[in-house]
Motif scaffolding. Structure first.
Motif, PDB file in Angstrom:
ATOM      1  N   THR A 153      -7.459  -0.824  10.329  1.00 52.65           N
ATOM      2  CA  THR A 153      -6.842   0.378  10.908  1.00 52.65           C
ATOM      3  C   THR A 153      -6.043  -0.010  12.150  1.00 52.65           C
ATOM      4  O   THR A 153      -4.875  -0.335  12.064  1.00 52.65           O
ATOM      5  N   VAL A 154      -6.683  -0.004  13.329  1.00 46.73           N
ATOM      6  CA  VAL A 154      -5.974  -0.256  14.595  1.00 46.73           C
ATOM      7  C   VAL A 154      -6.270  -1.650  15.141  1.00 46.73           C
ATOM      8  O   VAL A 154      -5.362  -2.416  15.466  1.00 46.73           O
ATOM      9  N   GLU A 155      -7.541  -1.980  15.270  1.00 44.79           N
ATOM     10  CA  GLU A 155      -7.902  -3.269  15.865  1.00 44.79           C
ATOM     11  C   GLU A 155      -7.366  -4.443  15.049  1.00 44.79           C
ATOM     12  O   GLU A 155      -6.910  -5.441  15.601  1.00 44.79           O
ATOM     13  N   THR A 156      -7.440  -4.316  13.734  1.00 45.89           N
ATOM     14  CA  THR A 156      -6.867  -5.322  12.842  1.00 45.89           C
ATOM     15  C   THR A 156      -5.908  -4.609  11.896  1.00 45.89           C
ATOM     16  O   THR A 156      -6.309  -4.134  10.830  1.00 45.89           O
ATOM     17  N   PRO A 157      -4.636  -4.493  12.263  1.00 45.31           N
ATOM     18  CA  PRO A 157      -3.684  -3.705  11.463  1.00 45.31           C
ATOM     19  C   PRO A 157      -3.151  -4.479  10.261  1.00 45.31           C
ATOM     20  O   PRO A 157      -1.974  -4.824  10.176  1.00 45.31           O
ATOM     21  N   ALA A 158      -4.043  -4.762   9.311  1.00 46.64           N
ATOM     22  CA  ALA A 158      -3.660  -5.603   8.176  1.00 46.64           C
ATOM     23  C   ALA A 158      -4.554  -5.320   6.977  1.00 46.64           C
ATOM     24  O   ALA A 158      -5.635  -4.737   7.096  1.00 46.64           O
ATOM     25  N   VAL A 159      -4.073  -5.777   5.823  1.00 48.17           N
ATOM     26  CA  VAL A 159      -4.889  -5.881   4.624  1.00 48.17           C
ATOM     27  C   VAL A 159      -5.257  -7.357   4.475  1.00 48.17           C
ATOM     28  O   VAL A 159      -4.385  -8.228   4.565  1.00 48.17           O
ATOM     29  N   ILE A 160      -6.539  -7.616   4.240  1.00 49.30           N
ATOM     30  CA  ILE A 160      -7.017  -8.983   4.090  1.00 49.30           C
ATOM     31  C   ILE A 160      -7.785  -9.091   2.775  1.00 49.30           C
ATOM     32  O   ILE A 160      -8.601  -8.227   2.462  1.00 49.30           O
ATOM     33  N   VAL A 161      -7.521 -10.132   2.011  1.00 47.44           N
ATOM     34  CA  VAL A 161      -8.289 -10.424   0.805  1.00 47.44           C
ATOM     35  C   VAL A 161      -9.030 -11.730   1.048  1.00 47.44           C
ATOM     36  O   VAL A 161      -8.439 -12.717   1.492  1.00 47.44           O
ATOM     37  N   ALA A 162     -10.330 -11.712   0.769  1.00 46.54           N
ATOM     38  CA  ALA A 162     -11.153 -12.894   1.013  1.00 46.54           C
ATOM     39  C   ALA A 162     -12.216 -12.992  -0.077  1.00 46.54           C
ATOM     40  O   ALA A 162     -12.385 -12.072  -0.882  1.00 46.54           O
ATOM     41  N   VAL A 190      -1.937  -9.530   5.340  1.00 46.76           N
ATOM     42  CA  VAL A 190      -0.613  -8.904   5.401  1.00 46.76           C
ATOM     43  C   VAL A 190      -0.663  -7.684   6.315  1.00 46.76           C
ATOM     44  O   VAL A 190      -1.489  -6.780   6.093  1.00 46.76           O
ATOM     45  N   PRO A 191       0.192  -7.587   7.340  1.00 50.56           N
ATOM     46  CA  PRO A 191       0.219  -6.407   8.209  1.00 50.56           C
ATOM     47  C   PRO A 191       0.530  -5.145   7.420  1.00 50.56           C
ATOM     48  O   PRO A 191       1.380  -5.153   6.528  1.00 50.56           O
ATOM     49  N   HIS A 192      -0.161  -4.027   7.744  1.00 52.80           N
ATOM     50  CA  HIS A 192       0.110  -2.788   7.006  1.00 52.80           C
ATOM     51  C   HIS A 192       1.206  -1.934   7.639  1.00 52.80           C
ATOM     52  O   HIS A 192       1.763  -1.055   7.001  1.00 52.80           O
ATOM     53  N   ARG A 216      -3.855  -7.243  -6.897  1.00 53.47           N
ATOM     54  CA  ARG A 216      -2.831  -6.491  -6.171  1.00 53.47           C
ATOM     55  C   ARG A 216      -3.482  -5.391  -5.344  1.00 53.47           C
ATOM     56  O   ARG A 216      -4.447  -4.767  -5.788  1.00 53.47           O
ATOM     57  N   VAL A 217      -2.944  -5.164  -4.158  1.00 61.46           N
ATOM     58  CA  VAL A 217      -3.526  -4.193  -3.237  1.00 61.46           C
ATOM     59  C   VAL A 217      -2.432  -3.287  -2.685  1.00 61.46           C
ATOM     60  O   VAL A 217      -1.417  -3.775  -2.162  1.00 61.46           O
ATOM     61  N   TRP A 218      -2.671  -1.970  -2.793  1.00 66.07           N
ATOM     62  CA  TRP A 218      -1.803  -0.968  -2.193  1.00 66.07           C
ATOM     63  C   TRP A 218      -2.570  -0.281  -1.063  1.00 66.07           C
ATOM     64  O   TRP A 218      -3.769  -0.034  -1.175  1.00 66.07           O
ATOM     65  N   TYR A 219      -1.874   0.047   0.026  1.00 65.05           N
ATOM     66  CA  TYR A 219      -2.494   0.717   1.176  1.00 65.05           C
ATOM     67  C   TYR A 219      -1.416   1.565   1.821  1.00 65.05           C
ATOM     68  O   TYR A 219      -0.347   1.051   2.181  1.00 65.05           O
ATOM     69  N   ALA A 220      -1.652   2.867   1.965  1.00 67.12           N
ATOM     70  CA  ALA A 220      -0.613   3.765   2.477  1.00 67.12           C
ATOM     71  C   ALA A 220      -1.230   5.002   3.098  1.00 67.12           C
ATOM     72  O   ALA A 220      -2.406   5.327   2.864  1.00 67.12           O
ATOM     73  N   LEU A 221      -0.429   5.697   3.895  1.00 72.77           N
ATOM     74  CA  LEU A 221      -0.818   7.026   4.351  1.00 72.77           C
ATOM     75  C   LEU A 221      -0.844   7.949   3.144  1.00 72.77           C
ATOM     76  O   LEU A 221       0.083   7.934   2.324  1.00 72.77           O
ATOM     77  N   LEU A 222      -1.877   8.758   3.014  1.00 74.48           N
ATOM     78  CA  LEU A 222      -1.993   9.636   1.858  1.00 74.48           C
ATOM     79  C   LEU A 222      -0.812  10.595   1.771  1.00 74.48           C
ATOM     80  O   LEU A 222      -0.346  10.921   0.676  1.00 74.48           O
ATOM     81  N   ASP A 223      -0.294  11.024   2.915  1.00 70.57           N
ATOM     82  CA  ASP A 223       0.860  11.927   2.934  1.00 70.57           C
ATOM     83  C   ASP A 223       2.112  11.288   2.342  1.00 70.57           C
ATOM     84  O   ASP A 223       3.043  11.992   1.945  1.00 70.57           O
ATOM     85  N   ASP A 224       2.151   9.969   2.297  1.00 68.84           N
ATOM     86  CA  ASP A 224       3.330   9.271   1.773  1.00 68.84           C
ATOM     87  C   ASP A 224       3.244   9.012   0.269  1.00 68.84           C
ATOM     88  O   ASP A 224       4.152   8.408  -0.311  1.00 68.84           O
ATOM     89  N   VAL A 225       2.153   9.437  -0.353  1.00 68.68           N
ATOM     90  CA  VAL A 225       1.968   9.245  -1.799  1.00 68.68           C
ATOM     91  C   VAL A 225       2.018  10.612  -2.467  1.00 68.68           C
ATOM     92  O   VAL A 225       1.122  11.444  -2.274  1.00 68.68           O
ATOM     93  N   ALA A 226       3.062  10.856  -3.233  1.00 73.06           N
ATOM     94  CA  ALA A 226       3.250  12.171  -3.850  1.00 73.06           C
ATOM     95  C   ALA A 226       2.145  12.505  -4.837  1.00 73.06           C
ATOM     96  O   ALA A 226       1.681  13.643  -4.916  1.00 73.06           O
ATOM     97  N   ASP A 227       1.715  11.507  -5.611  1.00 65.72           N
ATOM     98  CA  ASP A 227       0.698  11.733  -6.629  1.00 65.72           C
ATOM     99  C   ASP A 227      -0.255  10.547  -6.648  1.00 65.72           C
ATOM    100  O   ASP A 227       0.066   9.495  -7.197  1.00 65.72           O
TER     101      ASP A 227
END
Length: 295
Positions: A153-162, A190-192, A216-227
């Motif tokens: 979220t804020v402290e670590t603004p990224a998606v990490i796969v491990a 990868v920074p979000h 594959r990983v998707w991460y977004a604000l829910l308001d930015d996803v129409a469906d």
């Protein structure tokens, strides 16, 4: 459109067999409730969702049954963590709440009955009441075998796969495992690039799709996803990698890093390739093959 093609009279069928679901369909979640309710009796082409927890009273649209909405049935491996079902801060429904703060309570809580996942989609919505991180695990075949996807979220603004061998210790934050800001110990970071509030005022969506050794990983604000139930979320994946360390089937669960007062909602899992994201790519591949043959 896919549902209509498979079940032309889906509205009538749902009204007759699941009237309680028809009463509560609303907003973007309506498509999810419809598919989940019909998945129990639909043809194999439609029966893709094998797990769905919406945490609603009376079972909601839960798959395979209302027991998945009861957090007492989740296997909480995060030390000292207590899960609860409470009112969601923004969407008017109920959700799973993480109640205990601290790195020592970080870790995973495994979904009931999802023990043999190899390929498919895992998706969930998140609401942040802290500045740390959400996450999920999949193909967990042993304590140190499987994968972890970290949604910062804020402290670590990224998606990490491990992998769980390197970064899956329970009761520790990611920096304590030298997995934060350390590409040598992870498979992807990868920074979000999102602005995520930590006062329970921001809803995000995470989707992980696994096909063979491709993650594959998707991460977004829910308001930015129409469906949220669309084959294509309308955004590119932040992570698209291959890794073959842990091909065996295993369990699926959620994870958190010191995220008290934060929520998970609308958690679902598909078997196989799930939605048609992969089907579209398969069509493109076949077209290319046909062109080669003609040449």
């Amino acid at each position: 459109h896919q549902l209509r093609a498979i079940r032309p009279n889906w509205r009538g069928e749902l009204q007759r067999t699941h009237p309680e679901v028809m009463m509560r369909l609303s907003c973007t979640f309506c498509a999810l409730a419809v598919v989940a309710a019909l998945a129990l009796a639909a043809s194999p082409a439609a029966a893709q969702i094998v797990f769905l927890a919406d945490f609603e009273d009376g079972g909601g649209a839960a798959v395979p049954g209302p027991e998945v909405n009861d957090v007492a049935n989740w296997d909480v491996l995060a030390p000292g963590q207590i899960l609860a079902v409470e009112d969601h801060p923004t969407n008017g429904t109920q959700a799973m709440k993480i109640t205990v703060e601290g790195c020592g309570t970080s870790g995973m809580f495994m979904m009931p009955g999802v023990d043999n996942f190899t390929d498919g989609i895992v998706q969930f919505e998140m609401n942040s009441g802290d500045d740390d991180s959400f996450g999920m695990v999949f193909r967990r075949s042993a304590e140190d075998a499987g994968y972890l996807v970290f949604f910062g979220t804020v402290e670590t603004p990224a998606v990490i796969v491990a992998d769980l061998l390197t970064c899956g210790v329970q009761g520790k934050c990611f920096d304590e495992q030298t997995c934060e800001n350390n590409e040598a110990n992870t498979l992807a970071q990868v920074p979000h690039e999102m602005v995520i509030g930590i006062g329970n005022n921001t809803d995000t969506i995470g989707r992980v799709e696994v096909t063979g050794d491709r993650i594959r990983v998707w991460y977004a604000l829910l308001d930015d996803v129409a469906d949220p139930m669309a084959d294509d979320l309308g955004i590119d994946p932040l992570v698209d990698i291959t890794d073959s360390q842990f091909p065996a089937a295993g369990a699926v669960g959620l994870w958190h890093e010191s995220m008290a007062n934060s929520y998970y909602d609308n958690v679902w899992v598909t078997s196989g390739i799930g939605l048609a994201v992969e089907k579209k790519e398969e069509k493109k591949r076949k077209k290319k093959e046909k062109k080669k043959k003609k040449k």
